[in-house]
Design an enzyme around this catalytic site. Structure first.
Site, PDB file in Angstrom:
ATOM      1  CB  ILE A  12       9.074  67.827   2.013  1.00  0.00           C
ATOM      2  CG1 ILE A  12       9.897  67.061   0.970  1.00  0.00           C
ATOM      3  CG2 ILE A  12       7.591  67.643   1.743  1.00  0.00           C
ATOM      4  CD1 ILE A  12       9.677  65.557   0.967  1.00  0.00           C
ATOM      5  CB  THR A 123      10.265  57.189   1.902  1.00  0.00           C
ATOM      6  OG1 THR A 123      10.845  56.731   0.694  1.00  0.00           O
ATOM      7  CG2 THR A 123      10.839  56.316   3.021  1.00  0.00           C
ATOM      8  CG  ASP A 124       9.030  55.375  -3.076  1.00  0.00           C
ATOM      9  OD1 ASP A 124       9.986  55.835  -2.415  1.00  0.00           O
ATOM     10  OD2 ASP A 124       8.949  55.481  -4.323  1.00  0.00           O
ATOM     11  CD  GLU A 125      14.388  55.875  -0.834  1.00  0.00           C
ATOM     12  OE1 GLU A 125      15.396  55.345  -0.346  1.00  0.00           O
ATOM     13  OE2 GLU A 125      14.396  57.026  -1.317  1.00  0.00           O
ATOM     14  CE1 TYR A 148      15.014  58.601   4.747  1.00  0.00           C
ATOM     15  CE2 TYR A 148      14.795  57.469   2.641  1.00  0.00           C
ATOM     16  CZ  TYR A 148      14.340  58.410   3.554  1.00  0.00           C
ATOM     17  OH  TYR A 148      13.207  59.137   3.283  1.00  0.00           O
ATOM     18  CE  LYS A 152      10.692  58.407   6.807  1.00  0.00           C
ATOM     19  NZ  LYS A 152      10.339  59.677   7.524  1.00  0.00           N
TER      20      LYS A 152
HETATM   21  P1  NAD Z   1      15.336  67.235   4.569  1.00  0.00           P
HETATM   22  O1  NAD Z   1      16.550  66.436   4.872  1.00  0.00           O
HETATM   23  O2  NAD Z   1      15.386  68.291   3.525  1.00  0.00           O
HETATM   24  O3  NAD Z   1      14.832  67.966   5.912  1.00  0.00           O
HETATM   25  C1  NAD Z   1      14.770  67.302   7.151  1.00  0.00           C
HETATM   26  C2  NAD Z   1      14.475  68.343   8.230  1.00  0.00           C
HETATM   27  O4  NAD Z   1      14.385  67.656   9.495  1.00  0.00           O
HETATM   28  C3  NAD Z   1      15.582  69.389   8.368  1.00  0.00           C
HETATM   29  O5  NAD Z   1      15.021  70.676   8.515  1.00  0.00           O
HETATM   30  C4  NAD Z   1      16.302  68.987   9.647  1.00  0.00           C
HETATM   31  O6  NAD Z   1      16.902  70.069  10.340  1.00  0.00           O
HETATM   32  C5  NAD Z   1      15.163  68.362  10.453  1.00  0.00           C
HETATM   33  N1  NAD Z   1      15.657  67.412  11.459  1.00  0.00           N
HETATM   34  C6  NAD Z   1      16.519  66.376  11.250  1.00  0.00           C
HETATM   35  N2  NAD Z   1      16.766  65.751  12.415  1.00  0.00           N
HETATM   36  C7  NAD Z   1      16.034  66.384  13.367  1.00  0.00           C
HETATM   37  C8  NAD Z   1      15.856  66.203  14.767  1.00  0.00           C
HETATM   38  N3  NAD Z   1      16.496  65.215  15.420  1.00  0.00           N
HETATM   39  N4  NAD Z   1      15.020  67.013  15.431  1.00  0.00           N
HETATM   40  C9  NAD Z   1      14.357  68.015  14.780  1.00  0.00           C
HETATM   41  N5  NAD Z   1      14.504  68.255  13.468  1.00  0.00           N
HETATM   42  C10 NAD Z   1      15.320  67.446  12.764  1.00  0.00           C
HETATM   43  O7  NAD Z   1      14.208  66.176   4.278  1.00  0.00           O
HETATM   44  P2  NAD Z   1      12.995  66.203   3.228  1.00  0.00           P
HETATM   45  O8  NAD Z   1      13.481  65.742   1.921  1.00  0.00           O
HETATM   46  O9  NAD Z   1      12.273  67.488   3.349  1.00  0.00           O
HETATM   47  O10 NAD Z   1      12.078  65.025   3.824  1.00  0.00           O
HETATM   48  C11 NAD Z   1      11.076  65.292   4.805  1.00  0.00           C
HETATM   49  C12 NAD Z   1      10.335  64.000   5.131  1.00  0.00           C
HETATM   50  O11 NAD Z   1       9.757  63.458   3.936  1.00  0.00           O
HETATM   51  C13 NAD Z   1      11.224  62.904   5.711  1.00  0.00           C
HETATM   52  O12 NAD Z   1      10.517  62.248   6.729  1.00  0.00           O
HETATM   53  C14 NAD Z   1      11.474  61.973   4.526  1.00  0.00           C
HETATM   54  O13 NAD Z   1      11.723  60.656   4.947  1.00  0.00           O
HETATM   55  C15 NAD Z   1      10.158  62.102   3.783  1.00  0.00           C
HETATM   56  N6  NAD Z   1      10.222  61.827   2.338  1.00  0.00           N
HETATM   57  C16 NAD Z   1      11.126  62.514   1.554  1.00  0.00           C
HETATM   58  C17 NAD Z   1      11.147  62.277   0.178  1.00  0.00           C
HETATM   59  C18 NAD Z   1      12.105  63.041  -0.723  1.00  0.00           C
HETATM   60  O14 NAD Z   1      12.142  62.751  -1.929  1.00  0.00           O
HETATM   61  N7  NAD Z   1      12.854  64.024  -0.227  1.00  0.00           N
HETATM   62  C19 NAD Z   1      10.261  61.353  -0.392  1.00  0.00           C
HETATM   63  C20 NAD Z   1       9.348  60.690   0.436  1.00  0.00           C
HETATM   64  C21 NAD Z   1       9.337  60.948   1.800  1.00  0.00           C
HETATM   65  P1  TYD Z   2      18.663  60.548  -4.466  1.00  0.00           P
HETATM   66  O1  TYD Z   2      18.304  61.915  -4.953  1.00  0.00           O
HETATM   67  O2  TYD Z   2      19.773  60.407  -3.488  1.00  0.00           O
HETATM   68  O3  TYD Z   2      17.310  59.913  -3.883  1.00  0.00           O
HETATM   69  P2  TYD Z   2      16.996  58.369  -3.417  1.00  0.00           P
HETATM   70  O4  TYD Z   2      18.265  57.632  -3.289  1.00  0.00           O
HETATM   71  O5  TYD Z   2      16.330  58.577  -2.109  1.00  0.00           O
HETATM   72  O6  TYD Z   2      16.092  57.823  -4.474  1.00  0.00           O
HETATM   73  O7  TYD Z   2      18.977  59.644  -5.721  1.00  0.00           O
HETATM   74  C1  TYD Z   2      18.056  59.515  -6.790  1.00  0.00           C
HETATM   75  C2  TYD Z   2      18.652  58.557  -7.789  1.00  0.00           C
HETATM   76  O8  TYD Z   2      19.788  59.194  -8.384  1.00  0.00           O
HETATM   77  C3  TYD Z   2      19.168  57.278  -7.161  1.00  0.00           C
HETATM   78  O9  TYD Z   2      18.918  56.193  -8.047  1.00  0.00           O
HETATM   79  C4  TYD Z   2      20.665  57.495  -7.019  1.00  0.00           C
HETATM   80  C5  TYD Z   2      20.985  58.414  -8.188  1.00  0.00           C
HETATM   81  N1  TYD Z   2      22.080  59.378  -7.971  1.00  0.00           N
HETATM   82  C6  TYD Z   2      23.084  59.519  -8.946  1.00  0.00           C
HETATM   83  O10 TYD Z   2      23.088  58.848  -9.988  1.00  0.00           O
HETATM   84  N2  TYD Z   2      24.087  60.424  -8.713  1.00  0.00           N
HETATM   85  C7  TYD Z   2      24.135  61.195  -7.577  1.00  0.00           C
HETATM   86  O11 TYD Z   2      25.086  61.999  -7.407  1.00  0.00           O
HETATM   87  C8  TYD Z   2      23.096  61.038  -6.603  1.00  0.00           C
HETATM   88  C9  TYD Z   2      23.109  61.848  -5.337  1.00  0.00           C
HETATM   89  C10 TYD Z   2      22.076  60.121  -6.846  1.00  0.00           C
END
Ligand code: NAD
Ligand code: TYD
Length: 339
Positions: A12, A123-125, A148, A152
């Site tokens: 993101i 996150t919504d989690e 996780y 958060k």
């Molecule tokens: P990601 O895992 O793709 O990226 C995380 C980044 O943080 C990486 O570049 C990593 O190198 C960096 N990082 C990790 N630990 C670090 C540290 N100690 N110091 C400096 N950098 C560090 O994550 P993402 O999916 O892009 O998520 C970004 C943010 O959005 C997170 O805070 C996550 O909780 C939040 N979020 C994600 C989702 C989703 O669906 N992916 C949804 C809602 C909120």
């Molecule tokens: P994920 O992408 O890990 O996001 P989050 O757990 O943060 O919602 O998982 C999305 C949904 O997909 C979750 O209900 C778990 C499911 N899932 C599978 O069914 N198979 C998989 O291999 C993974 C990684 C997730």
């Protein structure tokens, strides 16, 4: 305007940096990232030579380095986190370190350097798991259930505490599941797409009926931009495109768009403590800041599949864990300051 983005090499964060440099080319953007397995500077290859972009390799646990880098920074957008639920079940250490203590460290640096805005991405989690009915909103009590989401949730509480105690000019957003380009192929959507591109089956957990509320990463980032520029300090905003789907529905759509049948689904053992349903009603964001999503799930999913089809080098390197060496060889020191 000078903006520090933590975690800007992740999924993101990298899309956010590209968005900000495109919308505000005069902003100076510093990407502060540790480059864990999930951080990949190749995500920013197209903007790495932008005159207002710089990269600092650093751990958010290093408050001293953050204080140094945050001098003259106006806005901090805090994305850095450990983010994969399955990894947090295998071991929570990095989640507690980075998500809880790391967030404390970023806020402490922001407080000491008197940044004007601190935005915390969450996150919504944190709200737990819903049954078939109901929705999360800003007023929903916290009930995190995975390491996780618990980490958060702790970080969200710390941000609110810093706002109330120290007057840190903070905002928080809680967003639903993102999808889009540069998403690390351990999460469900990119894992399934890349498995199918390699002719492998897709592992669906449990009965496949867990529900997630999907949003395209660009819609999330437009909301974050709006909150940073127009949101009210001390407030929390929930973000969702209201695209609830069971995992089976998502899988069927991916299979259909990629020309495969349900025989490519492999039902596997369920995740421990698997949250059943997440869903947000983003009425506050819509009413107060005028945000609405621009990309439908159907359209966004097609775009995402095309992106993975067109970028096999990226996901093949990412999947094999080779990209860090690749990056070192290809780009060396070319991406700006590294302390
Ligand atoms: P990601 O895992 O793709 O990226 C995380 C980044 O943080 C990486 O570049 C990593 O190198 C960096 N990082 C990790 N630990 C670090 C540290 N100690 N110091 C400096 N950098 C560090 O994550 P993402 O999916 O892009 O998520 C970004 C943010 O959005 C997170 O805070 C996550 O909780 C939040 N979020 C994600 C989702 C989703 O669906 N992916 C949804 C809602 C909120
Ligand atoms: P994920 O992408 O890990 O996001 P989050 O757990 O943060 O919602 O998982 C999305 C949904 O997909 C979750 O209900 C778990 C499911 N899932 C599978 O069914 N198979 C998989 O291999 C993974 C990684 C997730």
């Amino acid at each position: 305007m000078k903006m520090l983005v933590t975690g800007g090499a992740g999924f993101i964060g990298s899309n956010f940096i590209r968005f900000i440099l495109t919308k505000y080319p005069h902003y100076a953007v510093i990407n502060f990232d540790k480059l864990t397995y999930a951080g990949n500077l190749e995500n920013l290859r197209d903007v790495e030579h932008h005159p207002n972009y710089s990269f600092v390799k650093g751990d958010i646990l290093n408050t001293e380095l953050l204080i140094h880098v945050m001098k003259d920074v106006d806005v901090v957008a805090h994305f850095a986190a450990e983010t994969h639920v399955d990894r947090s079940i295998l071991g929570a250490d990095a989640f507690v370190q980075t998500n809880v203590i790391g967030t404390y460290s970023v806020m402490e640096a922001a407080r000491q350097t008197k940044v004007k805005r601190f935005h915390h991405i969450s996150t919504d989690e944190v709200f737990g798991s819903l049954g078939p009915d109901g929705y999360f909103t800003e007023d929903t009590p916290y009930d995190p259930r995975s390491p996780y989401s618990a980490a958060k949730a702790a970080s969200d509480h710390l941000v609110r505490a810093y706002y109330h105690t120290h007057g840190l000019p903070a905002t928080i957003s809680n967003c639903t599941n993102n999808y889009g380009p540069y998403m690390f192929p351990e999460k469900m959507m990119p894992l399934f797409i890349t498995n199918l591109l390699e002719g492998k089956k897709v592992p669906l957990y449990g009965d496949g009926l867990n529900v997630r509320d999907w949003i395209h990463v660009d819609d999330h980032n437009r909301a974050v931009d709006l909150i940073i520029h127009e949101g009210k300090v001390g407030e929390t905003y929930c973000i969702s495109a209201r695209e609830e789907k069971t995992n089976r529905e998502v899988t069927d759509l991916v299979l259909q768009k990629m020309g495969f049948g349900p025989d490519m689904i492999e039902y596997v053992e369920d995740r421990k403590g698997h949250d059943r349903r997440y869903a947000i009603r983003p009425y506050k964001l819509m009413a107060e800041l005028g945000w609405k999503p621009a990309i439908s799930f159907d359209q966004g999913l097609s775009q995402m599949i095309e992106w993975y089809k067109n970028n096999p080098e990226w996901w093949k390197r990412v999947r094999s864990g080779e990209y860090q060496n690749y990056y070192a060889k290809q780009y060396g020191q070319k991406t700006g300051i590294t302390i």
